[in-house]
Design an enzyme around this catalytic site. Structure first.
Site, PDB file in Angstrom:
ATOM      1  N   ARG A 176      17.156  14.493  17.501  1.00 14.14           N
ATOM      2  CA  ARG A 176      16.330  13.355  17.067  1.00 14.14           C
ATOM      3  C   ARG A 176      14.968  13.830  16.561  1.00 14.14           C
ATOM      4  O   ARG A 176      14.448  13.326  15.570  1.00 14.14           O
ATOM      5  CB  ARG A 176      16.195  12.369  18.240  1.00 14.14           C
ATOM      6  CG  ARG A 176      15.376  11.126  18.035  1.00 14.14           C
ATOM      7  CD  ARG A 176      15.711  10.206  16.857  1.00 14.14           C
ATOM      8  NE  ARG A 176      17.066  10.126  16.427  1.00 14.14           N
ATOM      9  CZ  ARG A 176      17.417  10.062  15.143  1.00 14.14           C
ATOM     10  NH1 ARG A 176      16.494  10.078  14.174  1.00 14.14           N
ATOM     11  NH2 ARG A 176      18.669  10.014  14.806  1.00 14.14           N
ATOM     12  N   LYS A 215      -4.634   7.554   3.441  1.00 12.13           N
ATOM     13  CA  LYS A 215      -3.916   6.535   4.206  1.00 12.13           C
ATOM     14  C   LYS A 215      -2.598   7.117   4.732  1.00 12.13           C
ATOM     15  O   LYS A 215      -1.498   6.723   4.307  1.00 12.13           O
ATOM     16  CB  LYS A 215      -3.676   5.298   3.333  1.00 12.13           C
ATOM     17  CG  LYS A 215      -4.991   4.620   2.933  1.00 12.13           C
ATOM     18  CD  LYS A 215      -4.791   3.409   2.039  1.00 12.13           C
ATOM     19  CE  LYS A 215      -6.133   2.770   1.720  1.00 12.13           C
ATOM     20  NZ  LYS A 215      -6.018   1.641   0.754  1.00 12.13           N
ATOM     21  N   LYS A 223     -18.293   5.073  -2.874  1.00 12.05           N
ATOM     22  CA  LYS A 223     -17.715   3.734  -2.980  1.00 12.05           C
ATOM     23  C   LYS A 223     -18.827   2.690  -3.074  1.00 12.05           C
ATOM     24  O   LYS A 223     -20.019   3.029  -3.040  1.00 12.05           O
ATOM     25  CB  LYS A 223     -16.807   3.464  -1.785  1.00 12.05           C
ATOM     26  CG  LYS A 223     -15.652   4.476  -1.696  1.00 12.05           C
ATOM     27  CD  LYS A 223     -14.550   4.010  -0.760  1.00 12.05           C
ATOM     28  CE  LYS A 223     -13.366   4.982  -0.840  1.00 12.05           C
ATOM     29  NZ  LYS A 223     -12.274   4.583   0.061  1.00 12.05           N
ATOM     30  N   GLU A 275     -16.259   5.477  -7.428  1.00 12.28           N
ATOM     31  CA  GLU A 275     -15.347   4.362  -7.663  1.00 12.28           C
ATOM     32  C   GLU A 275     -16.079   3.258  -8.420  1.00 12.28           C
ATOM     33  O   GLU A 275     -17.182   2.872  -8.045  1.00 12.28           O
ATOM     34  CB  GLU A 275     -14.873   3.847  -6.295  1.00 12.28           C
ATOM     35  CG  GLU A 275     -13.909   2.698  -6.346  1.00 12.28           C
ATOM     36  CD  GLU A 275     -13.544   2.213  -4.936  1.00 12.28           C
ATOM     37  OE1 GLU A 275     -13.263   3.057  -4.054  1.00 12.28           O
ATOM     38  OE2 GLU A 275     -13.568   0.992  -4.717  1.00 12.28           O
ATOM     39  N   ASP A 322     -10.873   1.165 -10.096  1.00 11.70           N
ATOM     40  CA  ASP A 322     -10.201   0.439  -9.028  1.00 11.70           C
ATOM     41  C   ASP A 322      -9.701  -0.921  -9.490  1.00 11.70           C
ATOM     42  O   ASP A 322     -10.467  -1.758  -9.986  1.00 11.70           O
ATOM     43  CB  ASP A 322     -11.168   0.268  -7.850  1.00 11.70           C
ATOM     44  CG  ASP A 322     -10.417  -0.129  -6.585  1.00 11.70           C
ATOM     45  OD1 ASP A 322      -9.292   0.382  -6.371  1.00 11.70           O
ATOM     46  OD2 ASP A 322     -10.944  -0.940  -5.817  1.00 11.70           O
TER      47      ASP A 322
END
Lengths: 283, 283, 283, 283, 283, 283
Positions: free
Chosen positions: C102, C137, C169, C199, C221
């Site tokens: 597993r 992320k 940002k 950004e 963005d």
């Protein structure tokens, strides 16, 4: 304003250092001769003039052994202090103060030594635009802390590790089949947020690099001031120039005056002399 | 015959150092420009003369990244080598050799620096019976390794930590109410396998210690040679004598000639200059 | 050629995963019903088509429990395979094969899922110059491994962490007092090997960035293709352009066709579907 | 009431995640452009509707970097929230808020994704007695956390690891020489607090299991609803029945309506889509 | 056939034990008086008769310090041996053999002590169907190893931790409002693979448990044989019965003869006497 | 006044013990049947008379799971208490109190067991000058804690590890070529703060040791009282004498009356019986 000192790294480093000093039985001397509950007041004092780095680590050494210890910092990392300056005070049980003493001082002494060595080079080039940068020649296990100390001394950081930026050296050039080829391959492989530096030993190589394009920074290795000056003229701002090799307190001003942007020194981390910091204790 | 180097400590230290150099993405330069599978041969070479320490750590750096790497050591820790001496060879994938290079050299450079600084003091006192000892003023996290390097340089080790032996300093004396009282308390509390050392600043204090009994070793702190000589006369072999403070390459012979048994130096660990060791690579 | 997979990170991750699956008592089922010494042969088989990543982790799972296990890898990370493809074989004691199963599959399934999701986007933009990049992320604890899986799928890596590059940002812009000010401050503070990305949400902001100078990369963005196309025209190669937001299998081609250099996707790491890989066992 | 979340596991997981995001140099962007001491207020906001899991981990991310950070949670794990719901607020230095942001959100996004995927299945079977259970197909290193997220979503947990219960699969049956033999051996070997589950593919196997006795739970693997219904009839309450294989949002209701007790899904952990949670920051 | 011993747990436990015995300086005695390279041959000998457990840990102690050490095991864990039995031989450098000696013997002595204590109880109940089970009263940090030793001695394992099974005690009953209520709540909350045990002090409570249903196992706490016998009669096979409290070598047979299924003993782990195992060394 | 208990070692040991008891799912019983938020008050009570050790560890177990838990200690480590003595109280959530209970008690039970066993020997020799010392025969992983417990019981500590002092045994003598040679070599190699002990089996060997000089302590192994008495006479205070072997509650007084300085016992650490300590809980 030396910037960031990761609190998780600080805690882990201080724990490890306390562990190696306390061993399995702790401060057997103080336990033997000082009654439990005896209080101690201590001043952290710089015995020599220098640039301070490491106060948060010193504070952590005391706090990890006694969370309620009273600490007052009278200086900040990055401060330039005269011999005899009181950097802070600590009050707690005598057992804690004496058990954490050497760990606190070893961090302060080493990191302030790095900061002071850096500041000495920085001072010699203050009349130029050159900045002093550190290398990866740091004490194993202490890289993040020594890089921080370099910033405390007014230096700036080069790569933190092999994964930070591309730095092409002679072996890479040889394997890739020359400067043009290696730069092409690096540019192709590098992420768009990764800069490329290449090391050259001669002006002919520099010319090749400038012709090939693709390098953000060129490291000029072991060139004398005259050659460096010529390199600066050739590059005329198209790339950032970093001088390395033979950097000493005596040579650094002449190097900086050639117009290079950065001067790197391994010695500020790998051969810094300890700054003498002591604990004056009253019980 | 520098003795023991705990393999578990070696592995942990080298893992930590590789981790901080490789970061999350590894040697992005070599990955970008050197084809996978390319082999490299390299020689580990001392660029300056000195006393070597740290070869097992250098070897471990390569082996942890590539268990099948071929390593041959041509020197041993403790060897005194001339500039240019080849200390060993390594053969493996170019990616491994270049990724482990800085970690291996940082250990070798720092520990050989400690060994070389130690050996320099040892050489100056070779005509006397005095031995050079290190202190607890070591780089945080590297104590066991730096103590080993001191032995490689011909020195001997003082306490490894606060738990090794009793070392009574001025604060302990003050709290306990004097030398006689502190020695009585220490003797009472110490285990039967724990030695007792006490630090004195004056001959009057030494006399008090000798009268009180119970000390195995007396540390004579910051005394000039004449005073040390008198201390040796006073002690006449009843206790072991250790001189500390003001120990430099220039002063150490005169200190040793006073007849003290041990001379301790913090500088051999906290301010040792890096020994220049490099990797000459062929691919 | 997905590049580097730090063996120290691999070993630590697999140890942790085995530890959480084996618990304190191990595979109680197999221990109960399979006689000690029973041998098992197994094939690692992709049940669905996809791009493979994680074979070295799967291999490590078996090896950590039984160093002498026989492993043969029939595919390499980065390979695109059809459903039913045998990726490798393993032979060892049944207890080992079943205990590691597993853990091995969980790594293979997750990392191949990331690689496959990446490859799907890469395929859609193959007719353009755009590259697919991952973000931060990622699954907590698996960043280096998931970034590796992205490379296995043909993507490239954005920042590995907050310390890799400067990415400005909206909050940074607001605090610093506007785009011009923030870029000046960033350029001043950034090391010479650190790139700067900023950004922007609108073309007006892009114009401000281009006028201010100092940015290496601009992140556009949540712009629609028409706006992106205009941004590409405005930038005309002076900065690298990265499109982010609203990137799906359906939208990515249109985004790529606008001429942007990079397209970033959080979904390829944070929402990748597991690739179904199984172990076919014979005892 | 999702129950227990081991604080020691939480702390270790968050430390590891912060470590991989901060690296050696921390949030170089914020350090470069935001003055030290700048305060930030932020709201944690769910951008999509879903079931929340992971708020204690998000809180820990901020607290580990700044113990004095002000945190207010406005929702609890297990809550079902609409898009736009404010889940909590955080106030501290801007450097801390921005440095912990991604780590906090990565945990919240992943765990809420698992909880939401679970809740979706749970909702589809609410009119039946069937419960949704997770498997061991979890993200390596996050098992305890993902199992917790399953509970937040209304699911229940199957085995946490190989050591939790006996689960007999086809290979075990084959080696032991059939269902009767394997159940006898399992019953003999199992502790008195260990339950036994056995996986069957056919009704004939189920009949054998029922005849043999000794199984607490039977896993019905990849059976269609008609077959499952027949299995339920055959078992008539003598064993607990768990359906596995082919479980999707579309199929799950029909499976539940057959009367099985449990329905297991690997997808709710191994292929859950991230729930979009963001930090709205004001400085 | 004592079953599973997780090799990752073994390695971690032995590393920790070696670390605490070797400290920072290692075996200073052997380093002082035995020339490097001296070889040693040693036999591991049981000085007293008993049941052996821990041989793989002893072997690991030598191997971690010297991978090439020659080890031959002449007995297996679970073997009952007479005083004087040679359990194995080890050959390697004298420094390794002596440095690992105490660590190897401390594991063997403790775990064989647990196995022997278990086997003594097991022998006394061999004429009954009762099995001896251990509890969670284990040495902190050694639970998995001591549970393994119990199996070596012929015992079986109760819960490995709080998360293994539900065990309802008096406090739980009180809070929940009685036996019926607590069992209902437990059955409702327990996963389908989790068994439920409940502790009772009186036959009245047992009757309540039997009436309520829902318990798999009942622990009969501190009942004398007559009461136990009555409990067995009352339960008449509907639940598994475990006797606990007052279990000694003298009392255990009478308890077993009452017909209970399991008898639990904390003493076999928390108060086991060390088995005397020694190393006979020849150099 | 049992002295030092390193808080870093305490925290690490308690974390490890909690981890092995809580597993991945925690206290499933209490989570199932006790409503969240229920408060519990508990008293830590010694069920048997004895000497207490480990209260700080017990306190840490509760605090690590719930920092705000209310703890009051009514006794101190080293106290001799009667059966039924309340050692402290704890108040917190029922989930915390029950989850930490076993970990707290396992530390208290084991360490108080060691302290009590030590105190029993100490009491038997109170009319003599002999002190009871522990050995390195401690539970793997718990050495520093068990040595602390020995001090709580009035004993003193022998070596904490192989690196503390030189202890020459028969193998060392044989390899070195006799007692005189081995002592010379040891004296030569030992640091000036390291004591030397040598083990002898016969009075002839003792005579050899006394003639050779250089030993600080002589261990008299397995000698009967008459022989010990003669050894004391022969040594007449020139060396410290330690008796070892055959030390039991019955024999220890006679051994002590021979005039030896120290009597060492492995049994007080390796075979101490657990002291029965319990938690009386009210909710």
């Amino acid at each position: 304003m030396p910037g960031f000192l990761n609190p998780l790294i600080v805690e882990a480093a201080v724990r490890a250092a306390l562990d190696e000093d306390l061993g399995r039985a702790g401060d057997v001397t103080s336990l033997a001769v000082i009654p439990q509950g005896t209080r101690a007041h201590a001043a952290i004092v710089a015995r020599r003039s220098g640039t301070i780095a490491g106060l948060p680590l010193a504070a952590t050494a005391f706090r990890l052994l006694e969370p309620a210890v009273e600490l007052e910092l009278l200086a900040s990392d990055g401060d330039v202090v005269a011999a005899g300056t009181k950097l802070g005070t600590v009050a707690g049980t005598a057992h804690t103060v004496l058990a954490a003493e050497r760990t606190a001082l070893n961090f302060l002494g080493r990191l302030s030594g790095v900061a002071t060595a850096t500041a000495a080079l920085v001072a010699r080039v203050a009349h130029t635009k050159a900045k002093i940068v550190s290398t990866r020649k740091t004490t194993p296990g202490l890289r993040a802390l020594e890089k921080y100390a370099v910033r405390c001394g007014g230096g700036v950081n080069h790569r933190f590790g092999l994964d930070d930026a591309i730095l092409i050296k002679d072996n890479h050039i040889a394997v890739a089949g020359g400067i043009k080829a290696v730069l092409a391959r690096a540019r192709e492989a590098a992420g768009h947020l990764v800069k490329i530096e290449i090391e050259v030993d001669t002006l002919a190589q520099l010319e090749e690099v400038l012709a090939a394009g693709g390098a953000d920074v060129v490291m000029l290795d072991n060139m004398d001031p005259a050659t460096l000056r010529e390199a600066v003229r050739m590059a005329s701002g198209r790339v950032v120039l970093e001088a390395s090799g033979g950097v000493t307190l005596d040579s650094v001003a002449a190097i900086a005056e050639t117009g290079v942007d950065y001067i790197s020194s391994g010695a500020i981390t790998h051969s810094a002399l300890n700054l003498d910091v002591a604990l004056d204790i009253a019980m």
